[in-house]
Design a protein around this motif. Structure first.
Motif, PDB file in Angstrom:
ATOM      1  N   ARG A 111      37.800 -61.059  -1.188  1.00  0.00           N
ATOM      2  CA  ARG A 111      39.053 -61.390  -1.832  1.00  0.00           C
ATOM      3  C   ARG A 111      39.070 -60.695  -3.179  1.00  0.00           C
ATOM      4  O   ARG A 111      38.097 -60.739  -3.927  1.00  0.00           O
ATOM      5  CB  ARG A 111      39.155 -62.906  -2.032  1.00  0.00           C
ATOM      6  CG  ARG A 111      39.200 -63.634  -0.702  1.00  0.00           C
ATOM      7  CD  ARG A 111      39.809 -64.989  -0.868  1.00  0.00           C
ATOM      8  NE  ARG A 111      38.850 -65.891  -1.509  1.00  0.00           N
ATOM      9  CZ  ARG A 111      39.122 -67.138  -1.822  1.00  0.00           C
ATOM     10  NH1 ARG A 111      40.331 -67.625  -1.592  1.00  0.00           N
ATOM     11  NH2 ARG A 111      38.224 -67.906  -2.372  1.00  0.00           N
TER      12      ARG A 111
ATOM     13  N   TYR B  13      35.071 -74.367  -6.170  1.00  0.00           N
ATOM     14  CA  TYR B  13      35.828 -73.160  -5.815  1.00  0.00           C
ATOM     15  C   TYR B  13      36.951 -73.065  -6.828  1.00  0.00           C
ATOM     16  O   TYR B  13      37.898 -73.831  -6.757  1.00  0.00           O
ATOM     17  CB  TYR B  13      36.390 -73.263  -4.409  1.00  0.00           C
ATOM     18  CG  TYR B  13      35.350 -73.195  -3.327  1.00  0.00           C
ATOM     19  CD1 TYR B  13      34.720 -71.993  -3.032  1.00  0.00           C
ATOM     20  CD2 TYR B  13      35.001 -74.322  -2.611  1.00  0.00           C
ATOM     21  CE1 TYR B  13      33.762 -71.919  -2.053  1.00  0.00           C
ATOM     22  CE2 TYR B  13      34.040 -74.259  -1.614  1.00  0.00           C
ATOM     23  CZ  TYR B  13      33.424 -73.053  -1.341  1.00  0.00           C
ATOM     24  OH  TYR B  13      32.469 -72.990  -0.369  1.00  0.00           O
ATOM     25  N   LEU B  16      38.532 -76.286  -8.310  1.00  0.00           N
ATOM     26  CA  LEU B  16      38.343 -77.386  -7.360  1.00  0.00           C
ATOM     27  C   LEU B  16      36.857 -77.642  -7.128  1.00  0.00           C
ATOM     28  O   LEU B  16      36.144 -76.782  -6.627  1.00  0.00           O
ATOM     29  CB  LEU B  16      39.023 -77.030  -6.035  1.00  0.00           C
ATOM     30  CG  LEU B  16      38.880 -78.034  -4.906  1.00  0.00           C
ATOM     31  CD1 LEU B  16      39.733 -79.256  -5.177  1.00  0.00           C
ATOM     32  CD2 LEU B  16      39.258 -77.394  -3.593  1.00  0.00           C
ATOM     33  N   VAL B  18      34.040 -79.341  -5.080  1.00  0.00           N
ATOM     34  CA  VAL B  18      33.942 -79.953  -3.755  1.00  0.00           C
ATOM     35  C   VAL B  18      32.619 -80.683  -3.541  1.00  0.00           C
ATOM     36  O   VAL B  18      32.524 -81.556  -2.694  1.00  0.00           O
ATOM     37  CB  VAL B  18      34.158 -78.918  -2.625  1.00  0.00           C
ATOM     38  CG1 VAL B  18      35.562 -78.372  -2.666  1.00  0.00           C
ATOM     39  CG2 VAL B  18      33.147 -77.816  -2.683  1.00  0.00           C
ATOM     40  N   PRO B  37      32.452 -87.402   7.136  1.00  0.00           N
ATOM     41  CA  PRO B  37      33.681 -86.935   7.778  1.00  0.00           C
ATOM     42  C   PRO B  37      33.960 -85.469   7.453  1.00  0.00           C
ATOM     43  O   PRO B  37      33.335 -84.894   6.567  1.00  0.00           O
ATOM     44  CB  PRO B  37      34.764 -87.839   7.186  1.00  0.00           C
ATOM     45  CG  PRO B  37      34.185 -88.351   5.923  1.00  0.00           C
ATOM     46  CD  PRO B  37      32.709 -88.381   6.083  1.00  0.00           C
ATOM     47  N   SER B  38      34.882 -84.875   8.149  1.00  0.00           N
ATOM     48  CA  SER B  38      35.209 -83.470   7.976  1.00  0.00           C
ATOM     49  C   SER B  38      35.647 -83.195   6.541  1.00  0.00           C
ATOM     50  O   SER B  38      36.384 -83.974   5.940  1.00  0.00           O
ATOM     51  CB  SER B  38      36.333 -83.094   8.945  1.00  0.00           C
ATOM     52  OG  SER B  38      36.499 -81.709   8.935  1.00  0.00           O
ATOM     53  N   GLY B  41      31.842 -81.814   2.466  1.00  0.00           N
ATOM     54  CA  GLY B  41      30.940 -80.933   1.727  1.00  0.00           C
ATOM     55  C   GLY B  41      29.559 -80.780   2.345  1.00  0.00           C
ATOM     56  O   GLY B  41      28.655 -80.268   1.699  1.00  0.00           O
ATOM     57  N   SER B  43      28.605 -78.817   4.993  1.00  0.00           N
ATOM     58  CA  SER B  43      28.279 -77.411   5.217  1.00  0.00           C
ATOM     59  C   SER B  43      28.038 -76.715   3.892  1.00  0.00           C
ATOM     60  O   SER B  43      27.112 -75.907   3.760  1.00  0.00           O
ATOM     61  CB  SER B  43      29.412 -76.705   5.950  1.00  0.00           C
ATOM     62  OG  SER B  43      29.598 -77.270   7.208  1.00  0.00           O
ATOM     63  N   THR B  44      28.864 -77.013   2.915  1.00  0.00           N
ATOM     64  CA  THR B  44      28.714 -76.386   1.614  1.00  0.00           C
ATOM     65  C   THR B  44      27.326 -76.671   1.053  1.00  0.00           C
ATOM     66  O   THR B  44      26.650 -75.773   0.549  1.00  0.00           O
ATOM     67  CB  THR B  44      29.800 -76.903   0.655  1.00  0.00           C
ATOM     68  OG1 THR B  44      31.063 -76.738   1.294  1.00  0.00           O
ATOM     69  CG2 THR B  44      29.787 -76.152  -0.642  1.00  0.00           C
ATOM     70  N   GLU B 159      25.859 -78.318  12.433  1.00  0.00           N
ATOM     71  CA  GLU B 159      26.554 -78.801  13.630  1.00  0.00           C
ATOM     72  C   GLU B 159      26.222 -77.960  14.858  1.00  0.00           C
ATOM     73  O   GLU B 159      27.112 -77.426  15.514  1.00  0.00           O
ATOM     74  CB  GLU B 159      28.077 -78.779  13.409  1.00  0.00           C
ATOM     75  CG  GLU B 159      28.458 -79.467  12.117  1.00  0.00           C
ATOM     76  CD  GLU B 159      29.832 -80.075  12.182  1.00  0.00           C
ATOM     77  OE1 GLU B 159      30.343 -80.285  13.302  1.00  0.00           O
ATOM     78  OE2 GLU B 159      30.388 -80.357  11.115  1.00  0.00           O
ATOM     79  N   HIS B 192      28.806 -84.298  12.069  1.00  0.00           N
ATOM     80  CA  HIS B 192      29.724 -85.380  11.725  1.00  0.00           C
ATOM     81  C   HIS B 192      29.677 -86.473  12.778  1.00  0.00           C
ATOM     82  O   HIS B 192      30.457 -87.394  12.778  1.00  0.00           O
ATOM     83  CB  HIS B 192      31.153 -84.861  11.513  1.00  0.00           C
ATOM     84  CG  HIS B 192      31.728 -84.193  12.702  1.00  0.00           C
ATOM     85  ND1 HIS B 192      32.008 -82.851  12.756  1.00  0.00           N
ATOM     86  CD2 HIS B 192      32.064 -84.670  13.903  1.00  0.00           C
ATOM     87  CE1 HIS B 192      32.472 -82.548  13.935  1.00  0.00           C
ATOM     88  NE2 HIS B 192      32.522 -83.620  14.660  1.00  0.00           N
TER      89      HIS B 192
HETATM   90  N1  LIG Z   1      36.150 -70.831   0.247  1.00  0.00           N
HETATM   91  C1  LIG Z   1      36.651 -72.031  -0.084  1.00  0.00           C
HETATM   92  N2  LIG Z   1      37.613 -72.142  -1.024  1.00  0.00           N
HETATM   93  C2  LIG Z   1      38.106 -73.347  -1.377  1.00  0.00           C
HETATM   94  N3  LIG Z   1      37.723 -74.509  -0.837  1.00  0.00           N
HETATM   95  C3  LIG Z   1      36.764 -74.473   0.109  1.00  0.00           C
HETATM   96  C4  LIG Z   1      36.179 -73.248   0.535  1.00  0.00           C
HETATM   97  N4  LIG Z   1      35.262 -73.534   1.475  1.00  0.00           N
HETATM   98  C5  LIG Z   1      35.283 -74.867   1.650  1.00  0.00           C
HETATM   99  N5  LIG Z   1      36.179 -75.445   0.818  1.00  0.00           N
HETATM  100  C6  LIG Z   1      36.462 -76.875   0.701  1.00  0.00           C
HETATM  101  O1  LIG Z   1      35.255 -77.539   0.436  1.00  0.00           O
HETATM  102  C7  LIG Z   1      35.239 -78.802   1.072  1.00  0.00           C
HETATM  103  C8  LIG Z   1      33.955 -78.996   1.807  1.00  0.00           C
HETATM  104  O2  LIG Z   1      33.888 -78.062   2.881  1.00  0.00           O
HETATM  105  P1  LIG Z   1      32.712 -78.088   3.919  1.00  0.00           P
HETATM  106  O3  LIG Z   1      32.871 -76.916   4.783  1.00  0.00           O
HETATM  107  O4  LIG Z   1      31.417 -78.238   3.205  1.00  0.00           O
HETATM  108  O5  LIG Z   1      33.013 -79.414   4.738  1.00  0.00           O
HETATM  109  P2  LIG Z   1      32.181 -80.064   5.909  1.00  0.00           P
HETATM  110  O6  LIG Z   1      31.665 -81.340   5.402  1.00  0.00           O
HETATM  111  O7  LIG Z   1      31.198 -79.094   6.426  1.00  0.00           O
HETATM  112  O8  LIG Z   1      33.296 -80.361   6.991  1.00  0.00           O
HETATM  113  P3  LIG Z   1      33.294 -80.098   8.555  1.00  0.00           P
HETATM  114  O9  LIG Z   1      32.677 -81.309   9.180  1.00  0.00           O
HETATM  115  O10 LIG Z   1      34.742 -80.002   8.877  1.00  0.00           O
HETATM  116  O11 LIG Z   1      32.552 -78.848   8.808  1.00  0.00           O
HETATM  117  C9  LIG Z   1      36.467 -78.861   1.952  1.00  0.00           C
HETATM  118  O12 LIG Z   1      37.404 -79.729   1.377  1.00  0.00           O
HETATM  119  C10 LIG Z   1      36.969 -77.447   1.979  1.00  0.00           C
HETATM  120  O13 LIG Z   1      38.369 -77.435   2.023  1.00  0.00           O
END
Ligand SMILES: Nc1ncnc2c1ncn2[C@@H]1O[C@H](COP(=O)(O)OP(=O)(O)OP(=O)(O)O)[C@@H](O)[C@H]1O
Ligand SMILES: [Mg+2]
Lengths: 288, 363
Positions: A111, B13, B16, B18, B37-38, B41, B43-44, B159, B192
């Protein structure tokens, strides 16, 4: 009548109609090409005959012999033109592919500011007809001394092809899941290695098809090349075709013979990479 | 084999945020499951441990070292992705051996390691195939094989089973558990699915909105949820929750005129007038005559059954209590008709009380 039989007959008829339509369409596409090939093998009298002679009475290699012959006997520097075309097309294609990969990858993966605008800008350059640029190009090339050089044409063709290769390659890299490169990085690759060992091989078909398009564009281009080249030293084959026209006559047979020589490498190339090309086109075609 | 520590790790990000400063200490060989839940955070967080995502604040330690700015290749971790991320242009064998090849190992070493991993995961007969010619479960195993050939310090799973059908998922769950026993490595596993979390984890970490809500062994979080979120998230069917107010006389007034005694274990921890949430699992609300013998305190409640779900050895009963839907469980089930009024026993020794304001456990 038995309902199954009726359906079978209908299916047969449809199939036949399909074949006929296909045959007509293919004829329309192929006849000019075949006509060129045919003409290159027969005497000028027959080419010029009215009404046209469809079934040739005599086939010979006279036009080819003359073409490769001395200047006095209607010969043209075919090999020189061929070499020029090859050098210019291959070099410009390689550069366009390299730039296209860098640009396409950047558009697909990163990006950055003004991404959308830059992308649209690139596409807009394709909307300008090349010929409209021929005069400005001519002036620029003349000022920089690039008229009648390989480099001049290479630059022009790279500029023509780059937006297209970027666009095409961008589409292919988009298809490659990000996780592949990430997995490669976790497996011990640097970013650079991850690209060359994983992402590039996966998108190779797409890059190859972009390469063919770029090559064919350069190989076939006439309008700009005819403006920017003068001498045997830099004329490409399409421009060379004009050698067969003189003030009062046109040597159709010779022209056709040269045209056949031009078609052959393009055909060979297309056949060689056909498998990739089709895979590439459908691969990118799913979501582009 | 290594410990992993997250110290006040956060991720933003742009503006924001997270992940909000989470702390997590993972021991040698521990199997830790991040669940939530989805979008919470998970995965992050995992990707920050892997080095695929930069961290905004705090420190990530693997072993003794701070690895905040190390690229993934220098962290000695491996990761299994949700979509497997197998290299489609390589055979299964090449996929498995890729990391060793990059590391410059000799072909003999690579072949030996690949053969070993393939044997562990029963992939030997597929080594020559491309990933495209494998079933989902086989691809999954290749992805795991690719992770184990290197004997990494830490395994990360994001997952890994969510693309499989229910039966295969149950099967792979067992395989992962066995794998962990066999290769003894620290594992951080994201899901999840609370069933996966319960069955696999040595320790469950429950996340919500970028915070850790609770962590503990599967039994701890099941039996002593720290708040109503954990209570409803862990366990199936989810815990029944009813709003109520503690009365002067030590009773608990639920809506709709239903009154219970405040369970003994909570009497000292509540005060009259306090808003609370009463929580109990379906296993602790059973029809009289179809329940386990209850030793301690219990309450009798009358309820109309609106729906029953026979599961064979037991039947789930849905009814309305204090204006809210609750689920109960019937052992040695008999057919129940909808609309039937029945008496139920609520095991008060096993109910939970949460504060009505903070939703935190009053335990
Ligand atoms: N590149 C990005 N830019 C902005 N926000 C992001 C980005 N990547 C993830 N997010 C936000 O960070 C938050 C956490 O995302 P993450 O992928 O860690 O969720 P998760 O717990 O793994 O969910 P899932 O079970 O759906 O995989 C989410 O609200 C998502 O919208
Ligand atoms: Mg996720």
């Amino acid at each position: 009548m038995d309902i199954n039989l009726r359906h079978r007959i209908r299916a047969r008829l449809l199939k036949a109609a399909q074949m006929v339509t296909l045959f007509i369409a293919m004829s329309i596409i192929c006849i000019p090409g075949l006509w060129v090939v045919l003409n290159s093998f027969r005497p000028t009298v027959e080419i010029m005959a009215k009404p046209p002679v469809w079934i040739p009475n005599e086939l010979n290699l006279d036009h080819y012999r003359a073409m490769f012959g001395g200047v006095g006997q209607g010969g043209v520097p075919v090999l020189q033109y061929f070499t020029n075309s090859l050098i210019i097309s291959i070099t410009s294609t390689l550069i366009a592919i390299l730039v296209g990969m860098a640009g396409g990858y950047a558009f697909a993966r990163y990006r950055f500011k003004g991404k959308g605008a830059i992308f649209i800008g690139l596409m807009l350059t394709r909307a300008v007809p090349g010929v409209a640029l021929s005069l400005p190009l001519f002036i620029v090339m003349a000022r920089t001394g690039l008229i009648d050089t390989h480099i001049g044409l290479i630059i022009v063709y790279v500029a023509m092809n780059v937006p297209f290769t970027i666009w095409l390659i961008d589409g292919f890299f988009r298809q490659v899941p990000r996780e592949l490169a990430e997995a490669a990085e976790i497996d011990g690759c640097t970013r650079w290695q991850a690209f060359w060992k994983v992402e590039f091989p996966v998108a190779r078909a797409g890059v190859a098809s972009a390469g063919i398009f770029a090559f064919l564009t350069s190989w076939n281009e006439y309008a700009l090349a005819s403006q920017l080249t003068r001498s045997t030293f830099s004329k490409t084959m399409p421009v060379g075709l004009r050698d067969f026209t003189s003030e009062f006559t046109i040597n159709w047979g010779g022209m056709c013979a040269l045209a056949v020589l031009m078609i052959i490498p393009a055909l060979i190339l297309t056949f060689l990479v056909q498998k990739h090309l089709i895979a590439g086109l459908t691969f990118g075609g799913v979501k582009g | 084999m290594a410990q992993v520590h997250l110290k006040n790790v956060s991720k933003s990000y742009g503006a924001l945020e997270v992940v909000h400063g989470i702390n997590l200490d993972i021991d040698h060989n521990e199997f830790v499951v991040l669940v939530g839940p989805s979008g919470c955070g998970k995965s992050t967080t995992l990707r920050m441990i892997a080095g695929l995502e930069s961290i905004t604040g705090g420190d990530v330690l693997i072993g003794e070292n701070i690895v905040n700015d190390l690229p993934p290749r220098d962290r000695n971790i491996s990761m299994v992705f949700q979509n497997y991320a197998l290299y489609p242009h390589m055979t299964v064998g090449e996929n498995l051996g890729f990391s060793l090849k990059i590391a410059g190992k000799s072909q003999d070493q690579i072949d030996a390691a690949v053969a070993e991993a393939a044997a562990i995961l029963s992939l030997t007969e597929y080594l020559e195939r491309k990933p495209g010619a494998l079933s989902g479960g086989q691809r999954q195993r290749v992805a795991m094989g690719r992770a184990i050939v290197r004997h990494p310090d830490v395994f990360l799973f994001d997952e890994p089973l969510s693309n499989l059908d229910a039966k295969l998922r149950a099967q792979m769950r067992v395989e992962i558990k066995k794998l962990h026993q066999k290769i003894q490595t620290t594992i951080v596993y994201v899901t999840h699915d609370q069933v996966e979390a319960m069955t696999l984890a040595d320790r469950i970490v429950i996340m919500r909105d970028g915070h850790i809500e609770q962590q503990g062994t599967p039994l701890e979080v099941f039996e002593a949820p720290a708040n109503t979120f954990v209570a409803t998230f862990i366990g199936s069917p989810p815990m029944n929750l009813l709003d109520g107010i503690v009365q002067q006389d030590g009773t608990l007034q639920l809506g709709g005129g239903v009154t219970l005694n405040v369970p003994q274990q909570y009497t000292a921890k509540t005060r009259p007038g306090q808003k609370v949430v009463l929580g109990f699992r379906a296993d602790n609300l059973m029809p009289c005559g179809h329940s386990l013998p209850m030793e301690g305190e219990s309450a009798e409640i009358e309820m109309t059954v609106v729906l029953s779900e026979p599961l064979g050895t037991e039947t789930l009963l849905f009814g309305a209590l204090a204006g809210q839907e609750v689920q109960a469980k019937m052992l040695n089930p008999r057919p129940v008709s909808n609309g039937e009024r029945m008496m139920f026993n609520l095991d008060l020794t096993r109910v939970h009380l949460f504060d009505g304001e903070s939703q935190k456990s009053l335990r």
